[in-house]
Design a protein around this motif. Structure first.
Motif, PDB file in Angstrom:
ATOM      1  N   PHE A 164       1.002  -1.163   0.036  1.00  0.00           N
ATOM      2  CA  PHE A 164       0.082   0.133   0.181  1.00  0.00           C
ATOM      3  C   PHE A 164       0.726   1.361  -0.023  1.00  0.00           C
ATOM      4  CE2 PHE A 164      -3.323  -3.022   1.477  1.00  0.00           C
ATOM      5  CZ  PHE A 164      -4.351  -2.600   0.384  1.00  0.00           C
ATOM      6  N   ASP A 165       2.151   1.302   0.558  1.00  0.00           N
ATOM      7  CA  ASP A 165       2.942   2.333   0.804  1.00  0.00           C
ATOM      8  C   ASP A 165       3.735   2.452  -0.647  1.00  0.00           C
ATOM      9  OD1 ASP A 165       4.774   4.426   1.340  1.00  0.00           O
ATOM     10  OD2 ASP A 165       5.693   3.150   2.832  1.00  0.00           O
ATOM     11  N   LYS A 166       4.423   1.632  -0.814  1.00  0.00           N
ATOM     12  CA  LYS A 166       5.475   1.737  -2.011  1.00  0.00           C
ATOM     13  C   LYS A 166       4.901   1.343  -3.377  1.00  0.00           C
ATOM     14  CE  LYS A 166       8.219   2.858   1.159  1.00  0.00           C
ATOM     15  NZ  LYS A 166       8.858   4.575   0.909  1.00  0.00           N
ATOM     16  N   ILE A 167       3.860   0.845  -3.308  1.00  0.00           N
ATOM     17  CA  ILE A 167       3.321   0.272  -4.896  1.00  0.00           C
ATOM     18  C   ILE A 167       2.189   1.323  -5.169  1.00  0.00           C
ATOM     19  CG2 ILE A 167       2.729  -1.449  -6.411  1.00  0.00           C
ATOM     20  CD1 ILE A 167       5.443  -1.816  -5.489  1.00  0.00           C
ATOM     21  N   CYS A 168       1.203   1.225  -4.365  1.00  0.00           N
ATOM     22  CA  CYS A 168      -0.068   1.985  -4.523  1.00  0.00           C
ATOM     23  C   CYS A 168       0.406   3.540  -4.263  1.00  0.00           C
ATOM     24  CB  CYS A 168      -1.113   1.448  -3.884  1.00  0.00           C
ATOM     25  SG  CYS A 168      -1.348  -0.244  -3.876  1.00  0.00           S
ATOM     26  N   GLY A 169       0.992   3.805  -3.306  1.00  0.00           N
ATOM     27  CA  GLY A 169       0.989   5.206  -2.854  1.00  0.00           C
ATOM     28  C   GLY A 169       1.880   6.111  -3.742  1.00  0.00           C
ATOM     29  N   ILE A 170       1.628   7.514  -3.457  1.00  0.00           N
ATOM     30  CA  ILE A 170       2.246   8.561  -4.098  1.00  0.00           C
ATOM     31  C   ILE A 170       3.512   9.065  -3.178  1.00  0.00           C
ATOM     32  CG2 ILE A 170       2.543  10.697  -5.286  1.00  0.00           C
ATOM     33  CD1 ILE A 170       0.605   8.440  -6.534  1.00  0.00           C
ATOM     34  N   GLN A 171       4.971   9.087  -3.543  1.00  0.00           N
ATOM     35  CA  GLN A 171       5.797   9.174  -2.520  1.00  0.00           C
ATOM     36  C   GLN A 171       5.877  10.754  -2.070  1.00  0.00           C
ATOM     37  OE1 GLN A 171       7.110   6.231  -1.137  1.00  0.00           O
ATOM     38  NE2 GLN A 171       5.338   5.548  -2.329  1.00  0.00           N
ATOM     39  N   ARG A 172       6.857  11.033  -1.178  1.00  0.00           N
ATOM     40  CA  ARG A 172       7.074  12.356  -0.832  1.00  0.00           C
ATOM     41  C   ARG A 172       7.254  13.380  -1.809  1.00  0.00           C
ATOM     42  NH1 ARG A 172      10.393   9.897   2.815  1.00  0.00           N
ATOM     43  NH2 ARG A 172      12.148  11.105   2.277  1.00  0.00           N
ATOM     44  N   ASN A 173       7.996  12.800  -2.928  1.00  0.00           N
ATOM     45  CA  ASN A 173       8.435  13.597  -3.972  1.00  0.00           C
ATOM     46  C   ASN A 173       7.270  13.893  -5.120  1.00  0.00           C
ATOM     47  OD1 ASN A 173       8.027  11.155  -5.333  1.00  0.00           O
ATOM     48  ND2 ASN A 173      10.297  11.004  -5.920  1.00  0.00           N
TER      49      ASN A 173
END
Length: 265
Positions: free
Chosen positions: A83-92
């Motif tokens: 959910f964090d690394k694949i689905c999520g938009i990162q801080r940048n």
């Protein structure tokens, strides 16, 4: 490692590492780092900082400070990575690792949803396909090497031992306050810390879809087999329940002698 060298922490991604880093920072300076602790470039020692490496090596190899790490149930850890690394938009503002998500969409048929439609997609189907990809990276190192966020905890933790370190404590994310309090009770800090008042620092929160189902719904028989193939050592050494994905709590006590014997080779 704190700049005062009061404690040394072996980071394991997706295991409360942001919160632990901030607690360490606060214990030296009486304030939290303004921003994501992963971005801090001073006032804390990190292996990624060239100026810190010699200080860390000397401390760890002579066991000058209290050394610890933290682990998490492999089922919830791999779900969190998805959910964090694949689905999520990162801080940048972009997807993690640039072209990784398009690769997964193309090669594994994974969907990740879209912020514009409220991240509507079949989470269970996509997650199970992601598990195939994660297994491919861990077992065959293709289509890429395994990422630190889903490579086994035992691999992260073993490097500390193999390079001359010895843990004084390993605790569970699921019993965070008890475990972290054991660390704080064992060290002298410049600034006292009340864990009950410390916020949880979660740099991954709020930039992706929320998990829509209970943990166990994501894991059928095949998924459980893949998870065991990847994390067999993690379940056994850190005493988690492989048979029941719904039980995130440990089912035994961590034996530090066993950890050092089995991960120190």
């Amino acid at each position: 490692m704190t700049t005062s060298e009061s404690m040394v922490y072996r980071v394991v991604p997706k295991c409360a590492c942001s919160t632990i880093g901030q607690i360490m920072y606060y214990s030296d300076h009486g304030e939290f780092f303004d921003g994501d602790i992963h971005d801090a470039k001073d006032r804390i020692h990190k292996w990624a900082l060239d100026d810190s490496q010699q200080a860390i090596i000397k401390n760890v190899q002579s066991h000058r400070s209290y050394a610890f790490t933290c682990v998490r149930n492999p089922y919830t850890r791999i779900l969190s990575s998805f959910f964090d690394k694949i689905c999520g938009i990162q801080r940048n503002g972009k997807y993690y690792r640039g072209n990784l998500v398009p690769l997964l969409v193309q090669k594994y048929g994974i969907e990740v949803g879209d912020p514009d439609n409220g991240f509507e997609f079949d989470q269970i189907k996509s997650f199970r396909r992601f598990l195939l990809f994660a297994r491919d990276t861990i077992r065959w190192r293709r289509p890429m090497d395994p990422d630190i966020h889903w490579s086994a905890m035992s691999g992260h933790i073993s490097t500390f031992i193999v390079n001359g370190g010895r843990y004084d404590h390993i605790f569970w994310t699921e019993k965070f306050n008890d475990g972290m309090q054991t660390v704080l009770d064992a060290v002298d800090t410049a600034h006292p810390i009340s864990l009950a008042e410390i916020p949880r620092f979660n740099e991954s929160e709020g930039h992706g879809p929320k998990r829509a189902n209970p943990v166990e719904d994501y894991f059928d028989d095949l998924s459980m087999h893949l998870v065991y193939e990847m994390y067999k050592k993690d379940f056994r050494i850190f005493k988690y329940d492989f048979e029941n994905p719904a039980n995130k709590m440990p089912i035994g006590e961590i034996d530090l002698d066993e950890v050092h014997a089995k991960l120190g080779q």
